[in-house]
Write a protein that holds these residues in place. Sequence first.
Motif, PDB file in Angstrom:
ATOM      1  N   ASP A 216      11.511   0.511  -1.158  1.00 29.93           N
ATOM      2  CA  ASP A 216      11.350  -0.498  -2.033  1.00 29.93           C
ATOM      3  C   ASP A 216      12.715  -0.871  -2.601  1.00 29.93           C
ATOM      4  OD1 ASP A 216      10.859  -2.058  -4.327  1.00 29.93           O
ATOM      5  OD2 ASP A 216       8.982  -1.118  -4.474  1.00 29.93           O
ATOM      6  N   PRO A 217      13.056  -1.945  -2.327  1.00 28.94           N
ATOM      7  CA  PRO A 217      14.550  -2.170  -3.071  1.00 28.94           C
ATOM      8  C   PRO A 217      14.599  -2.382  -4.629  1.00 28.94           C
ATOM      9  CG  PRO A 217      13.183  -4.317  -2.349  1.00 28.94           C
ATOM     10  CD  PRO A 217      12.494  -3.034  -1.792  1.00 28.94           C
ATOM     11  N   VAL A 218      13.473  -2.500  -5.269  1.00 32.16           N
ATOM     12  CA  VAL A 218      13.267  -2.305  -6.637  1.00 32.16           C
ATOM     13  C   VAL A 218      13.171  -1.054  -7.290  1.00 32.16           C
ATOM     14  CG1 VAL A 218      11.854  -3.484  -8.739  1.00 32.16           C
ATOM     15  CG2 VAL A 218      12.339  -5.017  -6.460  1.00 32.16           C
ATOM     16  N   TYR A 219      12.049  -0.201  -6.845  1.00 30.01           N
ATOM     17  CA  TYR A 219      12.042   1.064  -7.517  1.00 30.01           C
ATOM     18  C   TYR A 219      12.215   2.066  -6.606  1.00 30.01           C
ATOM     19  CZ  TYR A 219       9.494  -2.119 -10.660  1.00 30.01           C
ATOM     20  OH  TYR A 219       9.335  -3.025 -11.713  1.00 30.01           O
TER      21      TYR A 219
ATOM     22  N   MET B  58       1.000 -11.276   3.743  1.00 33.40           N
ATOM     23  CA  MET B  58       1.218 -11.075   2.376  1.00 33.40           C
ATOM     24  C   MET B  58       1.285  -9.719   2.059  1.00 33.40           C
ATOM     25  SD  MET B  58      -0.762 -14.301   0.362  1.00 33.40           S
ATOM     26  CE  MET B  58      -2.636 -13.772   0.856  1.00 33.40           C
ATOM     27  N   HIS B  59       1.597  -8.721   2.664  1.00 31.25           N
ATOM     28  CA  HIS B  59       1.764  -7.400   2.619  1.00 31.25           C
ATOM     29  C   HIS B  59       2.838  -6.828   3.394  1.00 31.25           C
ATOM     30  CE1 HIS B  59      -2.190  -8.409   1.108  1.00 31.25           C
ATOM     31  NE2 HIS B  59      -2.101  -7.416  -0.133  1.00 31.25           N
ATOM     32  N   LEU B  60       3.667  -7.523   3.714  1.00 32.75           N
ATOM     33  CA  LEU B  60       5.009  -6.952   4.583  1.00 32.75           C
ATOM     34  C   LEU B  60       5.736  -6.288   3.815  1.00 32.75           C
ATOM     35  CD1 LEU B  60       5.212 -10.204   7.147  1.00 32.75           C
ATOM     36  CD2 LEU B  60       3.857  -8.096   7.321  1.00 32.75           C
ATOM     37  N   ASP B  61       6.151  -6.677   2.737  1.00 31.90           N
ATOM     38  CA  ASP B  61       7.164  -5.783   1.750  1.00 31.90           C
ATOM     39  C   ASP B  61       6.602  -4.421   1.512  1.00 31.90           C
ATOM     40  OD1 ASP B  61       8.587  -7.962   2.160  1.00 31.90           O
ATOM     41  OD2 ASP B  61       8.459  -8.861  -0.002  1.00 31.90           O
ATOM     42  N   GLN B  62       5.534  -4.085   1.689  1.00 36.09           N
ATOM     43  CA  GLN B  62       5.023  -2.671   1.634  1.00 36.09           C
ATOM     44  C   GLN B  62       5.246  -2.297  -0.177  1.00 36.09           C
ATOM     45  OE1 GLN B  62       5.764  -0.067   4.654  1.00 36.09           O
ATOM     46  NE2 GLN B  62       6.308  -1.599   6.047  1.00 36.09           N
ATOM     47  N   VAL B  63       4.872  -3.111  -0.911  1.00 36.52           N
ATOM     48  CA  VAL B  63       4.948  -2.718  -2.481  1.00 36.52           C
ATOM     49  C   VAL B  63       3.781  -2.037  -3.044  1.00 36.52           C
ATOM     50  CG1 VAL B  63       6.710  -4.313  -2.869  1.00 36.52           C
ATOM     51  CG2 VAL B  63       4.290  -4.764  -3.283  1.00 36.52           C
ATOM     52  N   ASN B  64       3.140  -1.158  -2.013  1.00 36.89           N
ATOM     53  CA  ASN B  64       2.150  -0.479  -2.576  1.00 36.89           C
ATOM     54  C   ASN B  64       2.223   0.646  -3.356  1.00 36.89           C
ATOM     55  OD1 ASN B  64       0.631  -2.470  -0.663  1.00 36.89           O
ATOM     56  ND2 ASN B  64       0.720  -0.933   1.210  1.00 36.89           N
ATOM     57  N   GLU B  65       1.295   1.392  -4.039  1.00 37.75           N
ATOM     58  CA  GLU B  65       1.370   2.652  -4.517  1.00 37.75           C
ATOM     59  C   GLU B  65       0.318   3.504  -4.020  1.00 37.75           C
ATOM     60  OE1 GLU B  65       1.155   1.421  -8.698  1.00 37.75           O
ATOM     61  OE2 GLU B  65       3.250   0.761  -8.755  1.00 37.75           O
ATOM     62  N   MET B  66       0.686   4.751  -3.908  1.00 37.23           N
ATOM     63  CA  MET B  66      -0.345   6.035  -3.544  1.00 37.23           C
ATOM     64  C   MET B  66      -0.481   6.795  -4.697  1.00 37.23           C
ATOM     65  SD  MET B  66      -0.882   8.202  -0.576  1.00 37.23           S
ATOM     66  CE  MET B  66       0.718   9.049  -0.161  1.00 37.23           C
ATOM     67  N   ARG B  67      -1.568   7.324  -5.080  1.00 38.86           N
ATOM     68  CA  ARG B  67      -1.776   8.176  -6.436  1.00 38.86           C
ATOM     69  C   ARG B  67      -2.572   9.121  -5.961  1.00 38.86           C
ATOM     70  NH1 ARG B  67      -3.248   6.094 -12.340  1.00 38.86           N
ATOM     71  NH2 ARG B  67      -1.216   5.989 -12.364  1.00 38.86           N
ATOM     72  N   LEU B  68      -2.119  10.661  -6.313  1.00 36.65           N
ATOM     73  CA  LEU B  68      -2.999  11.608  -6.434  1.00 36.65           C
ATOM     74  C   LEU B  68      -3.461  11.934  -7.804  1.00 36.65           C
ATOM     75  CD1 LEU B  68      -0.295  13.879  -4.297  1.00 36.65           C
ATOM     76  CD2 LEU B  68      -2.021  12.204  -3.212  1.00 36.65           C
TER      77      LEU B  68
END
Length: 346
Positions: A126-129, A178-188
């Motif tokens: 991720d280029p932002v975070y 619309m989800h190619l940048d993969q800005v998803n989050e995974m949470r445990l």
Amino acid sequence: MAQLETLVETLDFATFHSLNSKIKTKFCESLVTSLGKNGFVKLVNHGLPKDIVQEAFQIANDFFHLPMEKKMLSPHPPSDVPHRGFSPMGMENIGKVTNFGVDETYHSKVALKDMKETYDMGYEHDPVYENIWPPIDVMPKFKPFMQKFWEMCYVVQQEIFEAIAIGFHLNPAILADMHLDQVNEMRLTHYPEIKLADLESDGTSQKTRISPHTDFGSITLLFQDAVGGLEAEDQKVKGVFRPVEAGEIDEMILNAGDCMQFWTGNRIPAARHRVHAPPAKQAPGPDGVQVADPNQVLPERFSIAFFTTPDRNASLQPLNPEWYSEKHSVTMTAGEFQLSRSSGTY
């Protein structure tokens, strides 16, 4: 107390890979229909092997049982953006955003504390975070495994988006693109063992571990252990929550988020859900009368959620112009919407 009926259907995702186009299309239509009814569906044979899901839970268990000082070596930032690293119990309060899109006439206005601790991670590139990982000498397997698991979840996510698009008879790539940048989050998430008496009430006869809320993104891929407690709002009886029963550890619970509701003009709703405590067990009181047992202890609970999030510049306008309605439409980009929804939760 009578057990509330369940409302979440189970579908076999292996059917999506059928070489028979009619069978594949029928499955996709069933997926859309089921999500349209409840905002939730369960998927089996989704492509994530059981042993991989089990290992993810084991690593989560190992992490959350570390001493607090070691968990705090990878701390979540003090603000709500970005979701990265470890958050101790009480740091996040999802109850502050629980009223989004809700008719206030039936919803409790009590803002409850979340009785959970979490670990968040995103796309490694991720280029932002940037991600915040446990030191390798503390958890040597954590980063390499979670990166692999994250990537596997993304592949499954894109297949689910294709299935939803086909189910609506749209361009099969319209959602995946619309989800190619993969800005998803995974949470445990770990809900520690706790006395029932120490949980806060949502204004009903039961108590909660996390307040009712909708997810902010597109869809959520959720896995939970056998402890249970997850409940989804009945779309036909607002304010009534029904259990999403725990199945096998690799059974995927798929639920729609706010963005999916916008894209489909509410044809797929973002169903509110919560993690609730069971009714209190009864114990003899001082005068022999049965009362709620104040010492009842709820076992610890674990879940893993893969929150799929649209590309930050993606539009949230309906996928089909005929689905437009002023009530279920926003002019913000997906990135702007995510920031607005997460504001104030930390």
